[in-house]
Write a protein that holds these residues in place. Structure first.
Motif, PDB file in Angstrom:
ATOM      1  N   ILE A 196      -3.477  -8.634  -7.745  1.00 35.43           N
ATOM      2  CA  ILE A 196      -3.955  -7.266  -7.875  1.00 35.43           C
ATOM      3  C   ILE A 196      -2.794  -6.408  -8.342  1.00 35.43           C
ATOM      4  CG2 ILE A 196      -4.762  -5.203  -6.651  1.00 35.43           C
ATOM      5  CD1 ILE A 196      -6.292  -7.009  -4.774  1.00 35.43           C
ATOM      6  N   GLN A 201      -5.985  -8.073   7.648  1.00 33.82           N
ATOM      7  CA  GLN A 201      -4.668  -7.806   7.109  1.00 33.82           C
ATOM      8  C   GLN A 201      -3.767  -7.267   8.207  1.00 33.82           C
ATOM      9  OE1 GLN A 201      -4.614  -5.557   3.435  1.00 33.82           O
ATOM     10  NE2 GLN A 201      -6.399  -6.638   2.651  1.00 33.82           N
ATOM     11  N   TYR A 241       0.848  -1.178   0.000  1.00 29.06           N
ATOM     12  CA  TYR A 241       0.000   0.000   0.000  1.00 29.06           C
ATOM     13  C   TYR A 241       0.890   1.237   0.000  1.00 29.06           C
ATOM     14  CZ  TYR A 241      -4.127  -2.704   1.442  1.00 29.06           C
ATOM     15  OH  TYR A 241      -5.183  -3.585   1.500  1.00 29.06           O
ATOM     16  N   GLY A 255      -6.769 -14.683   0.135  1.00 26.04           N
ATOM     17  CA  GLY A 255      -6.676 -13.484  -0.692  1.00 26.04           C
ATOM     18  C   GLY A 255      -7.991 -12.799  -0.964  1.00 26.04           C
ATOM     19  N   GLN A 256      -8.990 -13.054  -0.148  1.00 26.76           N
ATOM     20  CA  GLN A 256     -10.297 -12.486  -0.448  1.00 26.76           C
ATOM     21  C   GLN A 256     -10.483 -11.081   0.087  1.00 26.76           C
ATOM     22  OE1 GLN A 256     -12.533 -13.778  -2.536  1.00 26.76           O
ATOM     23  NE2 GLN A 256     -10.924 -15.273  -2.858  1.00 26.76           N
ATOM     24  N   GLY A 257      -9.556 -10.634   0.903  1.00 26.02           N
ATOM     25  CA  GLY A 257      -9.673  -9.280   1.437  1.00 26.02           C
ATOM     26  C   GLY A 257     -10.500  -9.204   2.695  1.00 26.02           C
ATOM     27  N   TYR A 258     -11.393 -10.212   2.915  1.00 22.73           N
ATOM     28  CA  TYR A 258     -12.192 -10.204   4.131  1.00 22.73           C
ATOM     29  C   TYR A 258     -11.366 -10.575   5.343  1.00 22.73           C
ATOM     30  CZ  TYR A 258     -15.937 -10.426   0.701  1.00 22.73           C
ATOM     31  OH  TYR A 258     -16.759 -10.173  -0.352  1.00 22.73           O
ATOM     32  N   ILE A 288      -4.082   0.642  -2.294  1.00 21.90           N
ATOM     33  CA  ILE A 288      -3.470  -0.622  -2.678  1.00 21.90           C
ATOM     34  C   ILE A 288      -2.661  -0.431  -3.949  1.00 21.90           C
ATOM     35  CG2 ILE A 288      -5.539  -1.325  -3.962  1.00 21.90           C
ATOM     36  CD1 ILE A 288      -3.229  -3.706  -1.999  1.00 21.90           C
ATOM     37  N   LEU A 336      -4.562   5.519   2.224  1.00 15.84           N
ATOM     38  CA  LEU A 336      -3.828   4.279   1.991  1.00 15.84           C
ATOM     39  C   LEU A 336      -4.399   3.641   0.740  1.00 15.84           C
ATOM     40  CD1 LEU A 336      -3.694   2.920   5.587  1.00 15.84           C
ATOM     41  CD2 LEU A 336      -1.753   2.757   4.045  1.00 15.84           C
ATOM     42  N   ILE A 350     -14.506  -3.264   1.310  1.00 19.23           N
ATOM     43  CA  ILE A 350     -14.137  -4.174   0.229  1.00 19.23           C
ATOM     44  C   ILE A 350     -15.388  -4.559  -0.547  1.00 19.23           C
ATOM     45  CG2 ILE A 350     -14.297  -6.205   1.724  1.00 19.23           C
ATOM     46  CD1 ILE A 350     -11.901  -7.309   0.068  1.00 19.23           C
ATOM     47  N   ASP A 351     -15.269  -4.677  -1.845  1.00 21.13           N
ATOM     48  CA  ASP A 351     -16.422  -5.053  -2.658  1.00 21.13           C
ATOM     49  C   ASP A 351     -16.311  -6.497  -3.144  1.00 21.13           C
ATOM     50  OD1 ASP A 351     -15.354  -3.154  -5.584  1.00 21.13           O
ATOM     51  OD2 ASP A 351     -14.722  -5.109  -4.871  1.00 21.13           O
ATOM     52  N   THR A 352     -17.441  -7.030  -3.504  1.00 19.35           N
ATOM     53  CA  THR A 352     -17.505  -8.403  -3.973  1.00 19.35           C
ATOM     54  C   THR A 352     -16.640  -8.568  -5.211  1.00 19.35           C
ATOM     55  OG1 THR A 352     -19.790  -8.514  -3.206  1.00 19.35           O
ATOM     56  CG2 THR A 352     -19.070 -10.211  -4.728  1.00 19.35           C
ATOM     57  N   GLY A 353     -15.814  -9.550  -5.203  1.00 24.28           N
ATOM     58  CA  GLY A 353     -15.002  -9.851  -6.366  1.00 24.28           C
ATOM     59  C   GLY A 353     -13.654  -9.156  -6.376  1.00 24.28           C
ATOM     60  N   ARG A 354     -13.571  -8.038  -5.708  1.00 23.53           N
ATOM     61  CA  ARG A 354     -12.286  -7.350  -5.661  1.00 23.53           C
ATOM     62  C   ARG A 354     -11.645  -7.686  -4.337  1.00 23.53           C
ATOM     63  NH1 ARG A 354     -10.208  -2.117  -4.583  1.00 23.53           N
ATOM     64  NH2 ARG A 354      -8.590  -1.530  -6.041  1.00 23.53           N
ATOM     65  N   ARG A 355     -10.371  -7.877  -4.338  1.00 25.40           N
ATOM     66  CA  ARG A 355      -9.748  -8.429  -3.140  1.00 25.40           C
ATOM     67  C   ARG A 355      -8.807  -7.442  -2.454  1.00 25.40           C
ATOM     68  NH1 ARG A 355      -8.177 -14.207  -5.707  1.00 25.40           N
ATOM     69  NH2 ARG A 355      -7.860 -12.936  -7.543  1.00 25.40           N
ATOM     70  N   ALA A 356      -9.156  -6.175  -2.554  1.00 24.70           N
ATOM     71  CA  ALA A 356      -8.308  -5.174  -1.898  1.00 24.70           C
ATOM     72  C   ALA A 356      -9.181  -4.230  -1.088  1.00 24.70           C
ATOM     73  CB  ALA A 356      -7.517  -4.389  -2.926  1.00 24.70           C
ATOM     74  N   LEU A 357      -8.593  -3.697  -0.051  1.00 18.13           N
ATOM     75  CA  LEU A 357      -9.290  -2.736   0.799  1.00 18.13           C
ATOM     76  C   LEU A 357      -9.210  -1.340   0.189  1.00 18.13           C
ATOM     77  CD1 LEU A 357      -7.939  -3.856   4.281  1.00 18.13           C
ATOM     78  CD2 LEU A 357     -10.251  -4.164   3.429  1.00 18.13           C
ATOM     79  N   PHE A 405      -9.455   2.401   1.527  1.00 21.57           N
ATOM     80  CA  PHE A 405      -9.399   3.105   2.804  1.00 21.57           C
ATOM     81  C   PHE A 405      -9.910   4.532   2.687  1.00 21.57           C
ATOM     82  CE2 PHE A 405      -7.042   0.568   5.891  1.00 21.57           C
ATOM     83  CZ  PHE A 405      -6.468  -0.416   5.107  1.00 21.57           C
ATOM     84  N   ASP A 409     -19.285  -4.711   0.378  1.00 21.55           N
ATOM     85  CA  ASP A 409     -20.115  -5.592   1.192  1.00 21.55           C
ATOM     86  C   ASP A 409     -19.455  -5.996   2.504  1.00 21.55           C
ATOM     87  OD1 ASP A 409     -19.535  -8.750  -0.573  1.00 21.55           O
ATOM     88  OD2 ASP A 409     -18.176  -7.196   0.139  1.00 21.55           O
ATOM     89  N   TYR A 410     -18.325  -5.396   2.790  1.00 25.05           N
ATOM     90  CA  TYR A 410     -17.648  -5.711   4.051  1.00 25.05           C
ATOM     91  C   TYR A 410     -16.864  -4.476   4.448  1.00 25.05           C
ATOM     92  CZ  TYR A 410     -15.627  -8.971   7.444  1.00 25.05           C
ATOM     93  OH  TYR A 410     -15.287  -9.632   8.593  1.00 25.05           O
TER      94      TYR A 410
END
Lengths: 114, 112
Positions: free
Chosen positions: A56, A103, A35, A97-100, A45, A43, B93-100, B102, B31-32
């Motif tokens: 990504i 981190q 980041y 790697g889903q981001g949920y 990515i 911040l 974070i959105d569905t399908g994308r895997r980065a935050l 901020f 969604d998160y």
């Protein structure tokens, strides 16, 4: 024990130089991130690697090249540094790697380009 | 285009009182949502999160509220302690994308 470590912590260099920032995590995570925190404190990515595979790649100049020699390391190499590259760069890692997944961030590397 | 906005750059509260930090977002695909806390010269650390299917999540002194229709979330800290003084980042974070993504952060100062 440091979970995510970065070296160096501070980096001051001249325009046009090439520099690298190293990142290591000892958490056993399989996803790592870079980041950039700019002067407005956002911040953003830059890159993400999952099991050494790039997943990504944001709109970042191709002067920036990440390299992941193994799951525990993600280094950032920057060619031909410009004034606008001055920022704090954070490395992070997560399980999956889903981001949920939470981190974990390193302490940051403050890069100053003169 | 700032998809996650924290419009208050700073907030000061008295010890023992409630701190409320706000965050707005524009991307309906988010969604998160997560809150991170950052001390000077350190990286952000995860604090609490909430899925879009919920409207509240509580963890000790920290509660996050989500209002999807308003695209707004807030972090409540009760009671606030001097050790809570830090910069708080909202992330999504959105569905399908895997980065935050901020926000720009809110600096909280808890006065003893």
């Amino acid at each position: 024990d440091t979970a995510v470590s970065q070296t160096p912590k501070y980096l001051v260099t001249q325009m046009g130089n090439d520099k690298s920032i190293k990142c290591e995590q000892n958490l056993g995570h399989d996803t790592m991130y870079w980041y950039k925190q700019d002067s407005k404190k956002f911040l953003k990515i830059m890159f993400s690697y999952n099991n050494k595979e790039l997943i990504i790649n944001e709109t970042v100049p191709n002067r920036f090249s990440p390299k992941s020699p193994d799951k525990a390391h993600l280094n950032l190499h920057i060619n031909s540094l410009e004034l606008g590259d001055s920022a704090v760069y954070f490395c992070a890692s997560s399980e999956g790697g889903q981001g949920y997944n939470e981190q974990f961030f390193g302490p940051g590397t403050r890069l100053t380009v003169l | 285009d700032q998809q996650v906005k924290q419009n208050s750059p700073s907030l000061s509260v008295q010890e023992g009182r409630i701190s409320i930090l706000n965050c707005d977002y524009t991307n309906s695909m988010f969604d998160y949502f997560l809150w991170y806390k950052k001390y000077p010269a350190e990286g952000p650390t995860f604090l609490i999160s909430i899925s879009s299917i919920k409207d509240k999540n509580e963890d000790g002194r920290f509660t996050v509220f989500l209002n999807k229709s308003a695209k707004h979330l807030s972090l409540h800290i009760v009671p606030s302690q001097p050790g809570d003084s830090a910069v708080y980042f909202c992330a999504a974070i959105d569905t399908g994308r895997r980065a935050l993504t901020f926000g720009s952060g809110t600096r909280l100062q808890v006065q003893p």
